[in-house]
Write an enzyme that holds these catalytic residues in place. Structure first.
Site, mmCIF file in Angstrom:
data_model
loop_
_atom_site.group_PDB
_atom_site.id
_atom_site.type_symbol
_atom_site.label_atom_id
_atom_site.label_comp_id
_atom_site.label_asym_id
_atom_site.label_seq_id
_atom_site.Cartn_x
_atom_site.Cartn_y
_atom_site.Cartn_z
ATOM 1 N N CYS A 108 17.228 28.108 35.819
ATOM 2 C CA CYS A 108 17.578 29.848 36.983
ATOM 3 C C CYS A 108 16.544 30.030 37.355
ATOM 4 C CB CYS A 108 17.364 30.030 35.088
ATOM 5 S SG CYS A 108 15.567 29.863 34.077
ATOM 6 N N ASN B 291 -18.971 10.873 17.922
ATOM 7 C CA ASN B 291 -19.386 12.440 19.168
ATOM 8 C C ASN B 291 -21.434 12.413 19.295
ATOM 9 O OD1 ASN B 291 -20.098 15.423 20.375
ATOM 10 N ND2 ASN B 291 -18.503 15.855 19.094
ATOM 11 N N PRO B 292 -21.022 11.993 20.476
ATOM 12 C CA PRO B 292 -22.782 12.445 20.917
ATOM 13 C C PRO B 292 -23.387 13.943 20.081
ATOM 14 C CG PRO B 292 -21.602 12.439 23.009
ATOM 15 C CD PRO B 292 -20.380 12.703 21.601
ATOM 16 N N GLN C 140 -5.752 16.355 20.620
ATOM 17 C CA GLN C 140 -5.559 17.936 21.160
ATOM 18 C C GLN C 140 -5.410 17.817 23.118
ATOM 19 O OE1 GLN C 140 -8.722 20.658 19.524
ATOM 20 N NE2 GLN C 140 -9.118 18.394 19.004
ATOM 21 N N ASN C 141 -5.598 16.877 23.314
ATOM 22 C CA ASN C 141 -5.858 16.197 24.828
ATOM 23 C C ASN C 141 -4.422 16.933 25.030
ATOM 24 O OD1 ASN C 141 -8.265 15.821 24.470
ATOM 25 N ND2 ASN C 141 -8.254 13.845 24.359
ATOM 26 N N VAL C 142 -4.183 17.013 26.892
ATOM 27 C CA VAL C 142 -2.939 16.777 27.537
ATOM 28 C C VAL C 142 -3.410 16.115 28.623
ATOM 29 C CG1 VAL C 142 -3.002 19.595 26.834
ATOM 30 C CG2 VAL C 142 -3.934 18.902 29.452
ATOM 31 N N ASP C 143 -4.303 14.450 28.115
ATOM 32 C CA ASP C 143 -3.520 14.034 28.965
ATOM 33 C C ASP C 143 -3.473 12.680 28.625
ATOM 34 O OD1 ASP C 143 -7.061 13.409 28.433
ATOM 35 O OD2 ASP C 143 -5.735 11.854 28.099
ATOM 36 N N HIS D 248 -0.775 19.949 21.381
ATOM 37 C CA HIS D 248 -1.652 21.165 22.662
ATOM 38 C C HIS D 248 -0.669 20.990 24.085
ATOM 39 C CE1 HIS D 248 -5.443 22.134 20.609
ATOM 40 N NE2 HIS D 248 -4.340 23.032 19.974
HETATM 41 C C1 BV8 Z 1 -2.634 30.880 18.106
HETATM 42 C C2 BV8 Z 1 -4.505 23.336 26.206
HETATM 43 C C3 BV8 Z 1 -1.649 32.038 17.583
HETATM 44 C C4 BV8 Z 1 -4.363 23.708 27.496
HETATM 45 C C5 BV8 Z 1 -5.559 23.757 24.549
HETATM 46 C C6 BV8 Z 1 -10.959 33.361 16.617
HETATM 47 C C7 BV8 Z 1 -11.320 32.466 14.978
HETATM 48 C C8 BV8 Z 1 -10.191 31.658 14.871
HETATM 49 C C9 BV8 Z 1 -9.380 31.230 15.988
HETATM 50 C C10 BV8 Z 1 -9.113 32.115 16.921
HETATM 51 C C11 BV8 Z 1 -10.037 33.542 16.960
HETATM 52 N N1 BV8 Z 1 -9.893 33.814 18.291
HETATM 53 C C12 BV8 Z 1 -8.269 33.404 19.357
HETATM 54 C C13 BV8 Z 1 -8.574 32.484 18.270
HETATM 55 C C14 BV8 Z 1 -7.001 31.523 18.379
HETATM 56 C C15 BV8 Z 1 -7.848 30.536 19.278
HETATM 57 C C16 BV8 Z 1 -8.630 30.018 19.228
HETATM 58 O O1 BV8 Z 1 -8.799 28.886 17.990
HETATM 59 N N2 BV8 Z 1 -9.815 30.508 20.279
HETATM 60 C C17 BV8 Z 1 -11.109 29.257 19.815
HETATM 61 C C18 BV8 Z 1 -12.071 29.443 21.374
HETATM 62 C C19 BV8 Z 1 -12.395 30.747 19.011
HETATM 63 N N3 BV8 Z 1 -6.241 29.477 19.201
HETATM 64 C C20 BV8 Z 1 -5.725 29.570 19.759
HETATM 65 O O2 BV8 Z 1 -5.249 30.825 20.469
HETATM 66 C C21 BV8 Z 1 -4.223 29.136 19.955
HETATM 67 N N4 BV8 Z 1 -2.939 29.460 20.091
HETATM 68 O O3 BV8 Z 1 -3.997 29.991 18.163
HETATM 69 O O4 BV8 Z 1 -2.240 30.708 18.400
HETATM 70 C C22 BV8 Z 1 -0.478 32.414 17.461
HETATM 71 C C23 BV8 Z 1 -0.239 32.162 15.956
HETATM 72 C C24 BV8 Z 1 1.744 31.774 15.972
HETATM 73 C C25 BV8 Z 1 2.515 32.394 16.644
HETATM 74 C C26 BV8 Z 1 1.652 33.403 18.254
HETATM 75 C C27 BV8 Z 1 0.069 32.567 18.254
HETATM 76 C C28 BV8 Z 1 -3.690 27.541 21.020
HETATM 77 C C29 BV8 Z 1 -4.904 27.017 21.140
HETATM 78 C C30 BV8 Z 1 -4.357 25.942 22.062
HETATM 79 C C31 BV8 Z 1 -5.301 26.253 23.204
HETATM 80 N N5 BV8 Z 1 -5.164 25.207 24.523
HETATM 81 N N6 BV8 Z 1 -5.462 22.710 25.526
HETATM 82 C C32 BV8 Z 1 -5.061 23.552 28.677
HETATM 83 O O5 BV8 Z 1 -6.135 21.949 27.944
HETATM 84 O O6 BV8 Z 1 -5.703 23.653 29.630
HETATM 85 S S1 BV8 Z 1 -7.665 24.042 23.808
HETATM 86 C C33 BV8 Z 1 -8.589 22.918 24.358
HETATM 87 O O7 BV8 Z 1 -9.856 23.507 24.356
HETATM 88 C C34 BV8 Z 1 -7.725 20.857 24.472
HETATM 89 O O8 BV8 Z 1 -6.951 21.486 24.173
HETATM 90 C C35 BV8 Z 1 -9.128 21.343 22.777
HETATM 91 O O9 BV8 Z 1 -8.271 21.798 22.001
HETATM 92 C C36 BV8 Z 1 -9.945 22.282 22.930
HETATM 93 C C37 BV8 Z 1 -11.492 22.674 22.475
HETATM 94 O O10 BV8 Z 1 -11.495 21.290 23.119
HETATM 95 P P1 BV8 Z 1 -11.751 19.963 22.243
HETATM 96 O O11 BV8 Z 1 -10.786 18.911 22.387
HETATM 97 O O12 BV8 Z 1 -12.568 20.241 21.855
HETATM 98 O O13 BV8 Z 1 -13.295 19.951 23.473
HETATM 99 P P2 BV8 Z 1 -14.414 20.250 24.155
HETATM 100 O O14 BV8 Z 1 -14.650 20.326 25.544
HETATM 101 O O15 BV8 Z 1 -14.406 21.862 23.525
HETATM 102 O O16 BV8 Z 1 -15.094 19.185 23.612
HETATM 103 C C38 BV8 Z 1 -15.537 18.280 23.637
HETATM 104 C C39 BV8 Z 1 -16.384 17.563 22.658
HETATM 105 O O17 BV8 Z 1 -16.221 15.991 22.622
HETATM 106 C C40 BV8 Z 1 -17.506 18.239 22.756
HETATM 107 O O18 BV8 Z 1 -18.132 18.109 21.048
HETATM 108 C C41 BV8 Z 1 -18.579 17.132 22.826
HETATM 109 O O19 BV8 Z 1 -20.010 16.603 22.536
HETATM 110 C C42 BV8 Z 1 -17.866 15.888 23.148
HETATM 111 N N7 BV8 Z 1 -18.210 14.749 23.493
HETATM 112 C C43 BV8 Z 1 -18.158 14.888 24.949
HETATM 113 N N8 BV8 Z 1 -18.681 13.360 25.758
HETATM 114 C C44 BV8 Z 1 -17.607 12.687 24.327
HETATM 115 C C45 BV8 Z 1 -17.674 12.950 23.567
HETATM 116 N N9 BV8 Z 1 -17.681 13.311 22.577
HETATM 117 C C46 BV8 Z 1 -16.967 11.386 22.395
HETATM 118 N N10 BV8 Z 1 -17.763 10.589 24.088
HETATM 119 C C47 BV8 Z 1 -17.989 11.178 24.518
HETATM 120 N N11 BV8 Z 1 -18.223 10.350 25.638
HETATM 121 ZN ZN ZN Z 2 14.931 28.232 33.741
#
Ligand code: BV8
Ligand code: ZN
Length: 258
Positions: free
Chosen positions: A160, A223-224, A103-106, A121
């Site tokens: 464009c 996951n921690p 899911q990472n963009v890096d 993503h």
């Molecule tokens: C879509 C790119 C429809 C951008 C990202 C209600 C219910 C269900 C869904 C929804 C809802 N309301 C809205 C939605 C849809 C929404 C969604 O899911 N929202 C959530 C908040 C509820 N989803 C969308 O909008 C998606 N699109 O649904 O489109 C559609 C369909 C057809 C046509 C048109 C439209 C698009 C979602 C993509 C968004 N973009 N990233 C950017 O990076 O700027 S998401 C972004 O957050 C990340 O990429 C990642 O995927 C996501 C969550 O982040 P995580 O990777 O899980 O990281 P996070 O910080 O959350 O957690 C880190 C974890 O690591 C923690 O658990 C922590 O404990 C752990 N950790 C910490 N340190 C360590 C560790 N683990 C191991 N080792 C360590 N050292």
């Molecule tokens: Zn263009």
């Protein structure tokens, strides 16, 4: 490492014929790249990531959003893959056919030697025209490093002249069809899914481990903290990826770089 001992996880990984590794922002945390929910460090703290990572935010203030992504791209450039990234690459090397979905963009998985991860993503390194979608060059900080919190007007498309946008998937945007299909296909046919460093909150990506579990694969989580995926994980390895993954690879194959 609290939670279950890696023995069971090592057994599952050693026996698996088709492995999927599914990673989130926690994978890059030990490389100093803030997780998504912490992605607003420094002067970006006054913004909410979920509000900034949207098409609406880019339409309203392209320079603010482009500035944030430039800052994040710059931070990733300065970061290095950690031992967890290298352990994932070792699993792919040792268990051929392993599919890495992130899911990472890096680009830290790539820089650790993982061949073509499935980027659900998008990527900070694939900007494109917001209108004609033509790929645009990645800025190389030649005109000076992005400044924390500073708005940066996005470049213009050479074809464009529309603004260039980050090549990531914003909230409310559909995931790239090919990537999602490849991810569902891999999750449907694996016998082990290793989920690492994701909060399991964002859909449809968060479906991927659930598809694997529903179709009978074993799920091992690293996951921690607790996440909604705890319930489907046969083994929960409570700890940071850069420590847990090398230990797991070591237990199966005797050394991540072995
Ligand atoms: C879509 C790119 C429809 C951008 C990202 C209600 C219910 C269900 C869904 C929804 C809802 N309301 C809205 C939605 C849809 C929404 C969604 O899911 N929202 C959530 C908040 C509820 N989803 C969308 O909008 C998606 N699109 O649904 O489109 C559609 C369909 C057809 C046509 C048109 C439209 C698009 C979602 C993509 C968004 N973009 N990233 C950017 O990076 O700027 S998401 C972004 O957050 C990340 O990429 C990642 O995927 C996501 C969550 O982040 P995580 O990777 O899980 O990281 P996070 O910080 O959350 O957690 C880190 C974890 O690591 C923690 O658990 C922590 O404990 C752990 N950790 C910490 N340190 C360590 C560790 N683990 C191991 N080792 C360590 N050292
Ligand atoms: Zn263009």
């Amino acid at each position: 490492m609290t939670g279950q001992p890696p023995r069971r996880a090592a057994e599952l990984l050693g026996q698996a014929r088709r492995v999927v590794v599914f990673t989130g922002a926690g994978m890059s945390a030990e490389s100093g790249v803030p997780t998504f929910r912490d992605a607003l460090t420094g002067l970006w703290q006054r913004y909410d990531a979920q509000a900034l990572a949207t098409p609406e935010a880019f339409r309203a203030d392209p320079a603010l959003v482009w500035g944030w992504y430039e800052w994040r791209r710059h931070a990733v450039r300065l970061a290095h893959p950690n031992a967890g990234h290298r352990a994932v690459a070792a699993i792919q090397h040792r268990a051929p056919g392993t599919v890495l979905i992130t899911q990472n963009v890096d680009d830290l998985h790539e820089r650790a030697g993982s061949p073509d991860p499935v980027h659900l993503h998008g990527s900070l390194f694939a900007p494109r025209c917001a209108s004609c979608a033509r790929p645009a060059p990645v800025s190389d900080d030649a005109e000076g490093e992005p400044v924390d919190g500073r708005r940066v007007p996005p470049p213009r498309c050479a074809h464009c002249a529309a603004p260039v946008r980050p090549g990531v998937v914003w909230f409310g945007e559909a995931l790239p069809g090919a990537a999602l299909e490849a991810a569902v296909e891999a999750a449907s046919s694996c016998d082990l899914l290793l989920t690492v460093g994701t909060s399991g909150l964002v859909y449809p990506a968060a479906e991927i481990p659930q598809v694997a579990a529903r179709l009978g694969a074993a799920v091992v989580q690293v996951n921690p903290e607790e996440t909604p995926l705890d319930g489907i994980a046969e083994v929960n390895l409570r700890g940071p990826a850069a420590r847990v993954l090398p230990a797991l690879v070591d237990a199966v194959w005797g050394g991540a770089d072995g």
